[in-house]
Motif scaffolding. Structure first.
Motif, PDB file in Angstrom:
ATOM      1  N   ASP A   1       0.835  -1.213   0.000  1.00  9.98           N
ATOM      2  CA  ASP A   1       0.000   0.000   0.000  1.00  9.98           C
ATOM      3  C   ASP A   1       0.864   1.254   0.000  1.00  9.98           C
ATOM      4  O   ASP A   1       0.541   2.238  -0.674  1.00  9.98           O
ATOM      5  CB  ASP A   1      -0.919   0.005   1.236  1.00  9.98           C
ATOM      6  CG  ASP A   1      -2.052  -1.001   1.121  1.00  9.98           C
ATOM      7  OD1 ASP A   1      -2.279  -1.512   0.014  1.00  9.98           O
ATOM      8  OD2 ASP A   1      -2.698  -1.270   2.153  1.00  9.98           O
ATOM      9  N   ARG A   2       1.955   1.227   0.753  1.00  7.80           N
ATOM     10  CA  ARG A   2       2.847   2.395   0.800  1.00  7.80           C
ATOM     11  C   ARG A   2       3.451   2.657  -0.574  1.00  7.80           C
ATOM     12  O   ARG A   2       3.514   3.814  -1.024  1.00  7.80           O
ATOM     13  CB  ARG A   2       3.942   2.159   1.844  1.00  7.80           C
ATOM     14  CG  ARG A   2       5.040   3.214   1.814  1.00  7.80           C
ATOM     15  CD  ARG A   2       5.990   3.036   2.960  1.00  7.80           C
ATOM     16  NE  ARG A   2       7.226   3.778   2.737  1.00  7.80           N
ATOM     17  CZ  ARG A   2       8.179   3.940   3.649  1.00  7.80           C
ATOM     18  NH1 ARG A   2       8.026   3.422   4.853  1.00  7.80           N
ATOM     19  NH2 ARG A   2       9.279   4.609   3.359  1.00  7.80           N
ATOM     20  N   LEU A   3       3.915   1.599  -1.247  1.00 10.73           N
ATOM     21  CA  LEU A   3       4.500   1.778  -2.570  1.00 10.73           C
ATOM     22  C   LEU A   3       3.456   2.278  -3.566  1.00 10.73           C
ATOM     23  O   LEU A   3       3.745   3.120  -4.421  1.00 10.73           O
ATOM     24  CB  LEU A   3       5.106   0.458  -3.054  1.00 10.73           C
ATOM     25  CG  LEU A   3       6.327  -0.049  -2.276  1.00 10.73           C
ATOM     26  CD1 LEU A   3       6.736  -1.430  -2.768  1.00 10.73           C
ATOM     27  CD2 LEU A   3       7.498   0.920  -2.402  1.00 10.73           C
ATOM     28  N   ARG A   4       2.243   1.749  -3.434  1.00 10.90           N
ATOM     29  CA  ARG A   4       1.166   2.181  -4.333  1.00 10.90           C
ATOM     30  C   ARG A   4       0.840   3.657  -4.105  1.00 10.90           C
ATOM     31  O   ARG A   4       0.634   4.416  -5.053  1.00 10.90           O
ATOM     32  CB  ARG A   4      -0.064   1.304  -4.102  1.00 10.90           C
ATOM     33  CG  ARG A   4      -1.153   1.458  -5.151  1.00 10.90           C
ATOM     34  CD  ARG A   4      -2.306   0.509  -4.881  1.00 10.90           C
ATOM     35  NE  ARG A   4      -1.860  -0.887  -4.852  1.00 10.90           N
ATOM     36  CZ  ARG A   4      -1.888  -1.661  -3.790  1.00 10.90           C
ATOM     37  NH1 ARG A   4      -2.351  -1.182  -2.633  1.00 10.90           N
ATOM     38  NH2 ARG A   4      -1.474  -2.895  -3.842  1.00 10.90           N
ATOM     39  N   HIS A   5       0.816   4.046  -2.846  1.00 10.14           N
ATOM     40  CA  HIS A   5       0.535   5.445  -2.516  1.00 10.14           C
ATOM     41  C   HIS A   5       1.640   6.354  -3.057  1.00 10.14           C
ATOM     42  O   HIS A   5       1.377   7.433  -3.609  1.00 10.14           O
ATOM     43  CB  HIS A   5       0.407   5.606  -0.998  1.00 10.14           C
ATOM     44  CG  HIS A   5       0.144   7.012  -0.559  1.00 10.14           C
ATOM     45  ND1 HIS A   5       1.173   7.898  -0.247  1.00 10.14           N
ATOM     46  CD2 HIS A   5      -1.015   7.705  -0.389  1.00 10.14           C
ATOM     47  CE1 HIS A   5       0.659   9.051   0.084  1.00 10.14           C
ATOM     48  NE2 HIS A   5      -0.663   8.973   0.024  1.00 10.14           N
ATOM     49  N   ASP A   6       2.905   5.920  -2.918  1.00  5.04           N
ATOM     50  CA  ASP A   6       4.017   6.709  -3.435  1.00  5.04           C
ATOM     51  C   ASP A   6       3.921   6.884  -4.942  1.00  5.04           C
ATOM     52  O   ASP A   6       4.192   7.971  -5.481  1.00  5.04           O
ATOM     53  CB  ASP A   6       5.354   6.039  -3.084  1.00  5.04           C
ATOM     54  CG  ASP A   6       5.701   6.161  -1.600  1.00  5.04           C
ATOM     55  OD1 ASP A   6       4.994   6.910  -0.887  1.00  5.04           O
ATOM     56  OD2 ASP A   6       6.648   5.490  -1.161  1.00  5.04           O
ATOM     57  N   ALA A   7       3.523   5.789  -5.633  1.00  9.20           N
ATOM     58  CA  ALA A   7       3.410   5.861  -7.089  1.00  9.20           C
ATOM     59  C   ALA A   7       2.313   6.832  -7.501  1.00  9.20           C
ATOM     60  O   ALA A   7       2.466   7.622  -8.440  1.00  9.20           O
ATOM     61  CB  ALA A   7       3.140   4.467  -7.653  1.00  9.20           C
TER      62      ALA A   7
END
Length: 543
Positions: A533-539
């Motif tokens: 979720d964190r990586l998705r949010h960063d993207a």
């Protein structure tokens, strides 16, 4: 009230149930029987150490009897749910045994859960009684209940260990006011539910898992047999007793041995070493972080841990190097175990097994447990081939509280789909290679996150690590390493380290995120969905 309270019943029955009864694997023994027997046979023997409290078998049984009397006075009976969210305190043991003694169903809730998870669990169980701490590790559980309580119409009674708020009853006051003698225990078939425990939640919502007296007693006995434990052993339990590990090996197994358990309510390595030394503790089951902290304790050389004999390590990925280090630095038998809330301990290695089996495998099926590896179509795979791990045995649960989850979880012939990927060699040893969702598909090739994690655990600057995939428009996914570092660390450092170990280029992490800690469940499993979720949010944010 929203109607009649929920009565917990099994939602799934193993096709092997008759076989387990015939072989005696399901013994018909009740969860609370060893405590009552211990109180009769050796009432003055030490049963539980909780901080400065030392309670004998006779005293513990009397507390359990009074608590059963109190719960009966609140209207709790067969099939009702009693929930408690408590640390590793004496009160948790008392409530657990008192609940099952009444024929009711115990619902422990791990202390790290907050309002959202607790409300979800209480709605699912429709628990009538909840016991919480007042404040633990800086969190006010009374305030949490004030917030979520109005949305829980089935919850009739909230009791607090410690200082209650206005309108909330103290558990100790309720116990003091209860008659010392409980009503006679009702007839309780051992196949009846005794426990509903929610999974730690590595993916989405936790799931309520139902266990019976039979499944729980078998499971604890299987560990006694595996490690050849006896009454001379003394158990150390830092794992939450509201989690399957702590509950089985902290609140059941010691009484089956007629020995004592020493509880630790807040993990602190130096305090753990103090307890092991002072109480001469011999046996522990816990997650990777516990064993890692003991092995790497700065003052280990000054400690006398000669009493400690066995540490069963499970609940999270266990690096082979950690098991070897425990053998060398602690001079104990450290061993990988594999299981889940649904089927608590499926595989392990006996104490006298070779170090290679303890360190490099997750062991072989214990007792009557069975494993098989299948492909995506359910066809059984030969030894050495990686595929989906399915398990079954006498400790397999009675289904989920939400029966709609059963069809996906269980096969028609009684196997539980673990969601883990594994291999089984020609000797029957199991190796977990990751979860189905732990596979990173890079350029059409499946890469095991666990393989890279095990290697990176050997890096001198890596305290903890998790590898997860993140979307890539060209390759589909690439690998990101989330690392808890001891000192400055770069992606180039990690890549160089892996290349020195002749790792294929496509397996190398292509992104590094340094974090203070990895999000984990109570059992130590990394909640990788939070990292994704964190990586998705960063993207999405253009990071």
């Amino acid at each position: 009230m929203s109607g009649a309270p929920r009565t917990i019943r099994a939602t799934w029955t193993s096709p092997q149930a008759g076989e387990y009864i015939a072989t005696g694997d399901w013994s018909g023994r009740l969860v609370d029987a060893p405590l009552a027997e211990g109180a009769r046979r050796h009432p003055d023997r030490l049963a539980i150490v909780d901080r400065d409290r030392r309670v004998t078998y006779g005293e513990l049984d009397a507390l359990v009897t009074r608590a059963a009397s109190m719960l009966a006075g609140l209207g709790i009976g067969s099939g009702d749910v009693v929930s408690f969210q408590l640390p590793n305190w004496l009160e948790a043991a008392v409530l657990y045994h008192a609940t099952v003694r009444l024929g009711a169903v115990s619902n422990p809730i791990i202390p790290i859960y907050r309002g959202r998870e607790v409300e979800f669990i209480l709605r699912q169980t429709r628990a009538r009684v909840l016991v919480v701490a007042d404040v633990f590790r800086g969190f006010d559980y009374r305030a949490m209940l004030q917030e979520i309580g109005p949305g829980l119409p089935d919850l009739e009674h909230v009791l607090v260990v410690g200082d209650p708020d206005e309108g909330v009853t103290s558990l100790h006051a309720a116990l003091a006011a209860a008659p010392p003698a409980a009503p006679p225990a009702p007839p309780r078939p051992a196949h009846d539910p005794a426990l509903v425990l929610f999974t730690s939640g590595t993916e989405a919502h936790p799931k309520g898992v139902i266990h019976s007296h039979d499944t729980l007693v078998y499971e604890s006995q299987s560990i006694i047999d595996l490690y050849r434990l006896d009454g001379s052993d003394r158990v150390f339990m830092p794992s939450p007793v509201t989690h399957i590990t702590g509950l089985l090996y902290g609140l059941m197994l010691p009484q089956m041995l007629g020995t004592c358990v020493v509880l630790q309510d807040a993990w602190e390595p130096s305090a753990a070493l103090d307890l092991i030394e002072r109480e001469r503790l011999t046996f522990c089951v816990g997650a990777t972080p516990f064993l890692h902290a003991l092995v790497h304790a700065p003052d280990l050389a000054r400690r006398d841990l000669s009493c400690l004999r066995v540490f069963g390590c499970g609940g999270a990925d266990v690096p082979p190097t950690l098991i070897r280090a425990a053998h060398e630095r602690l001079d104990i038998v450290a061993s990988r175990l594999y299981g889940s809330t649904e089927c608590p301990t499926v595989t392990g290695t006996p104490r006298d097994g070779p170090i290679e089996q303890h360190a490099d495998t997750d062991g072989r099926p214990i007792g009557a447990s069975e494993v098989r590896i299948v492909d995506e179509h359910g066809a059984r795979l030969p030894p050495g081939r990686s595929g989906d791990l399915q398990v079954r045995g006498p400790d397999l649960c009675l289904g989920y509280l939400d029966a709609a989850l059963n069809e996906r979880a269980f096969t028609g012939d009684g196997w539980f789909r673990t969601g883990d990927l594994a291999t089984v060699d020609e000797h029957g040893s199991v190796r977990i290679v990751g979860r189905r969702k732990d596979i990173i598909v890079r350029g059409g090739e499946n890469l095991s996150a666990k393989e890279i994690e095990d290697l990176l655990f050997e890096h001198p600057q890596v305290d903890d690590v998790a590898i997860v995939g993140y979307p890539d428009a060209v390759l589909g996914e690439r690998a990101c390493a989330f690392v808890v570092a001891r000192d400055e660390l770069t992606l180039d450092d990690l890549v160089a380290f892996l290349r020195d170990r002749r790792v294929a280029n496509q397996k190398l992490p292509e992104r590094l995120e340094i974090v203070a800690a990895l999000p984990k469940t109570a059992s130590g499993k990394v909640q990788k969905f939070r990292l994704r979720d964190r990586l998705r949010h960063d993207a999405q944010a253009g990071a």
